[in-house]
Structure formats: structure tokens, C-alpha cells
Write a protein that holds these residues in place. Structure first.
Motif, mmCIF file in Angstrom:
data_model
loop_
_atom_site.group_PDB
_atom_site.id
_atom_site.type_symbol
_atom_site.label_atom_id
_atom_site.label_comp_id
_atom_site.label_asym_id
_atom_site.label_seq_id
_atom_site.Cartn_x
_atom_site.Cartn_y
_atom_site.Cartn_z
ATOM 1 N N ALA A 1 0.801 -1.223 0.000
ATOM 2 C CA ALA A 1 0.000 0.000 0.000
ATOM 3 C C ALA A 1 0.834 1.274 0.000
ATOM 4 C CB ALA A 1 -0.940 0.005 1.210
ATOM 5 N N ASP A 2 2.098 1.192 0.332
ATOM 6 C CA ASP A 2 2.907 2.405 0.495
ATOM 7 C C ASP A 2 4.171 2.328 -0.360
ATOM 8 O OD1 ASP A 2 4.511 4.524 1.376
ATOM 9 O OD2 ASP A 2 3.615 4.465 3.372
ATOM 10 N N PRO A 3 4.189 3.029 -1.502
ATOM 11 C CA PRO A 3 5.366 2.986 -2.373
ATOM 12 C C PRO A 3 6.639 3.477 -1.691
ATOM 13 C CG PRO A 3 3.475 3.916 -3.536
ATOM 14 C CD PRO A 3 3.078 3.785 -2.099
ATOM 15 N N GLU A 4 6.505 4.410 -0.735
ATOM 16 C CA GLU A 4 7.698 4.912 -0.036
ATOM 17 C C GLU A 4 8.337 3.826 0.812
ATOM 18 O OE1 GLU A 4 7.924 8.547 2.259
ATOM 19 O OE2 GLU A 4 6.718 9.568 0.735
ATOM 20 N N ILE A 5 7.503 3.072 1.524
ATOM 21 C CA ILE A 5 8.024 1.963 2.333
ATOM 22 C C ILE A 5 8.704 0.943 1.432
ATOM 23 C CG2 ILE A 5 7.373 -0.019 3.759
ATOM 24 C CD1 ILE A 5 5.282 1.735 5.095
ATOM 25 N N ALA A 6 8.057 0.599 0.309
ATOM 26 C CA ALA A 6 8.634 -0.379 -0.613
ATOM 27 C C ALA A 6 9.962 0.109 -1.169
ATOM 28 C CB ALA A 6 7.649 -0.657 -1.752
#
Length: 367
Positions: free
Chosen positions: A329-334
Motif C-alpha cells: 500500500a505504500d510505495p515509499e516503504i517499498a
């Protein structure tokens, strides 16, 4: 007159098994690093022509001796003694009790002792594990140096065998980059979670399947791809899946290195839900290829992956799902996981592993 070079024999029967990458990388790096010893590499006869030495200090011999055999204790022991070694390195703990020379042993993990073989009657499994504990203890105490893949594995070895802590040396393995160009694999999902490996119960694939099935209730574009030869456990697992779970998982079976690279590079996240590992190479391999990783918090995995993974309790399907959701759900975390993962994978080196092993040979020969 120069003294003759000390003769080290490496039992490399494991070179063509699932742990063969360790054995092959060790030998290939020793060939370039070591000019102070001579080596004889013992290979299974069936694969004798599949490896040839590149250094004049290395030679090879063949054996017909399988692991876990009576011949291992009799004929193979004589074969090793006839080579007149100054030191024998066993790349696996399965070995003769008497070889007539100092030894170094690599213990990758304690799986044989800790995990019940569910395919056997419980009493048979218990008896085999008890015999295994006695055999491992005897080997660990006879070895001048015991090599382990992680701090966790070293603690396990000491707990199960009561080996001296001073005999244990840490030699982390490493993850290779796949050099073959990526080759696409047909995947029936827009985005996919990737799992690579066997399907034995302690790998905990059933809970991962359940977690992905629960995520699909909110987003049916997500699915799980399982890469690796489908073994008996995998076939049974697939057969017993309910309709909801079956719709969310694709068993890709055996994949080539080129296909595996494509899967790593195209997966939304790699998931490693295992209850027990000695090192956890697949997750590190995923990191090297730029894949975000979520992992079980069990055994050695936090030690090996550090801050480059999101962790979960492998016994809780809800926690597996929550970890996957964070990354999906979170591109930044990925993106952060991918960057930290690449750095983490670079910390491990086969060359450094071989240097540490060479130091262990010197130590064993000097004792």
C-alpha cells in the motif's frame, strides 16, 4: 629445503545438492586466495566431470559414498585416510566418526534435530532425532573448528551439542547476482507476492497463502506466486486448498535462473514466512535483485536481514497480512526496503567467507 605444503581434503559431496552453492563458492575462492596449502576435493562420482580445478594446488577424486550410509563410516573413512590429509573439511555434518586426521565441520543449521519429520511415525522421527543429536555432538566435539552460517546457528549448535564456544567460527554465506538476462514467467495476477523455496511445513507456506487470500478480499489484483519444484508437501497443500485460497496462489514449479531473476525484479514484495532457518538465503537474494522483503521474525532472519525487511510473527496470519499490506500500500516503504535491501546484500561476500574459512584451516592446523 622448503617444507611440503600441508594437505587439506574437502569433502565436497554436497556440491551438487541444495547446499552446493556454499561448497562451490568456497572452493572457487580458495583457488584464488590460498597459495600455502594443497587441496584434494572429494566429489560424488556421478558428478565428477562437472567440476575441474583451475589451480595447480587443487586436485580431485571421486567417491561412490552417499550421505547417511554405513559405507560413510567404513569405506569412505578409509578413502579419506588413504589421501593422507593433514586436515579434512566436511562441508556437511554427515561424515565418518573416525578419519585419522584433524577436521573442520560446517554446520549450516540444526534442522535435522529441531524439526520433526511429519512423514515418519512420531516415534521413528523422535528416535532419529535422538541419534542425530548424539552424532552431531560427537562430530562437533571431534572438530577442531565448527563453522556456522549465523550467530543464531552457532548458539543452536552449542545448545544441542555442548561444543565449546571457542570452537565455533562464524562464516556468513552470500547471495549471488543472477547474471542471465531475465526471462518472463506467466503470472495470472496484476501484482504478486513472491515465495521461493520448498514447501515443507516449517517453511509456513500455508499461513502465507491464507494471508494473501485475506488481502484479496479488498484487492483481487494481488496474488501469490510460489516458485520452486513442487514437492510432496506442496502437492498435498495445493490439493487441500479451499476455493478462496486456490484462486489467490499460482504454483510456478521449477524456474530457471533467468525466470527467477524476472520474478525477483517484478514482484511487488518477497515474503519469507519460515519458522526456522540457518541463514535465509532466498530473502537476501531477493534484496540483491531489488525486491522489497517481508520476513518472519524467527531464528536468524532479523540477524541476517537487519533493517532491510518488515518483520512479522510467523504464527499469526493477521501479522503476515499486515506486513504485506504495509509494502503493497505504500510505495515509499517499498522503495526504502529496496534501497536498504541492496545495501544489506552487499554486506555479505563469498570471498570474505572463504577468507574466514582459510583462517579456520590455519587455526585448526596450529592447534
Amino acid at each position: 629445503m622448503d617444507a611440503p605444503l600441508k594437505h587439506i581434503v574437502i569433502d565436497a559431496r554436497s556440491m551438487f545438492t541444495s547446499t552446493g552453492r556454499y561448497t562451490r563458492n568456497l572452493i572457487e575462492h580458495l583457488e584464488t586466495l590460498d597459495q600455502e596449502h594443497r587441496y584434494t576435493i572429494v566429489l560424488p562420482r556421478a558428478h565428477y566431470d562437472q567440476w575441474n580445478p583451475r589451480s595447480a594446488l587443487f586436485s580431485k577424486v571421486a567417491t561412490d559414498t552417499p550421505y547417511f550410509s554405513w559405507r560413510e563410516q567404513t569405506g569412505f573413512a578409509r578413502e579419506l585416510r588413504n589421501l593422507q590429509p593433514d586436515l579434512v573439511h566436511f562441508a556437511m555434518p554427515q561424515q565418518p566418526l573416525y578419519v585419522g586426521a584433524p577436521r573442520v565441520t560446517t554446520f549450516h543449521d540444526m534442522t535435522l534435530l529441531k524439526i520433526r519429520n511429519h512423514k515418519k511415525h512420531w516415534a521413528v522421527s523422535l528416535a532419529k532425532r535422538a541419534i542425530g543429536v548424539a552424532a552431531f555432538a560427537a562430530i562437533a566435539h571431534r572438530s577442531r573448528v565448527n563453522l556456522v552460517d549465523s550467530v543464531y546457528s552457532g548458539r543452536d549448535l552449542i545448545a544441542y551439542t555442548r561444543a565449546s564456544a571457542s570452537s565455533v567460527t562464524l562464516t556468513y554465506p552470500a547471495a549471488d547476482s543472477i547474471t542471465e538476462p531475465p526471462h518472463p514467467v506467466p503470472v495470472p495476477f496484476e501484482r504478486f507476492v513472491l515465495y521461493v523455496g520448498t514447501q515443507v511445513p516449517y517453511k509456513n507456506l500455508s499461513r502465507l497463502i491464507s494471508a494473501v487470500a485475506a488481502l484479496r478480499a479488498a484487492d483481487a489484483s494481488i496474488g501469490l506466486v510460489v516458485a520452486g519444484k513442487i514437492d510432496g508437501d506442496g502437492a498435498l497443500l495445493a490439493k487441500n486448498l479451499d476455493e478462496r485460497s486456490r484462486a489467490g496462489v499460482h504454483f510456478a514449479g521449477f524456474v530457471s535462473d533467468a525466470e527467477l531473476r524476472w520474478l525477483y525484479e517484478n514482484a511487488a514484495v518477497y515474503a519469507f514466512p519460515s519458522f526456522y532457518e540457518g541463514f535465509g538465503l532466498p530473502g537476501l537474494e531477493a534484496m540483491r535483485h531489488g525486491c522489497a522483503v517481508v520476513s518472519s521474525n524467527a531464528t536468524c532472519l532479523p540477524e541476517v536481514y537487519g533493517d532491510a525487511a518488515v518483520y512479522f510473527d510467523p504464527s499469526r496470519v493477521s501479522e503476515i497480512g499486515a506486513a504485506l499490506s504495509q509494502v503493497l500500500a505504500d510505495p515509499e516503504i517499498a522503495a526504502g526496503l529496496r534501497e536498504r535491501g541492496r545495501r544489506r546484500a552487499e554486506m555479505y561476500s563469498w570471498r570474505f567467507m572463504a577468507l574466514r574459512t582459510l583462517d579456520s584451516y590455519r587455526d585448526a592446523l596450529a592447534r
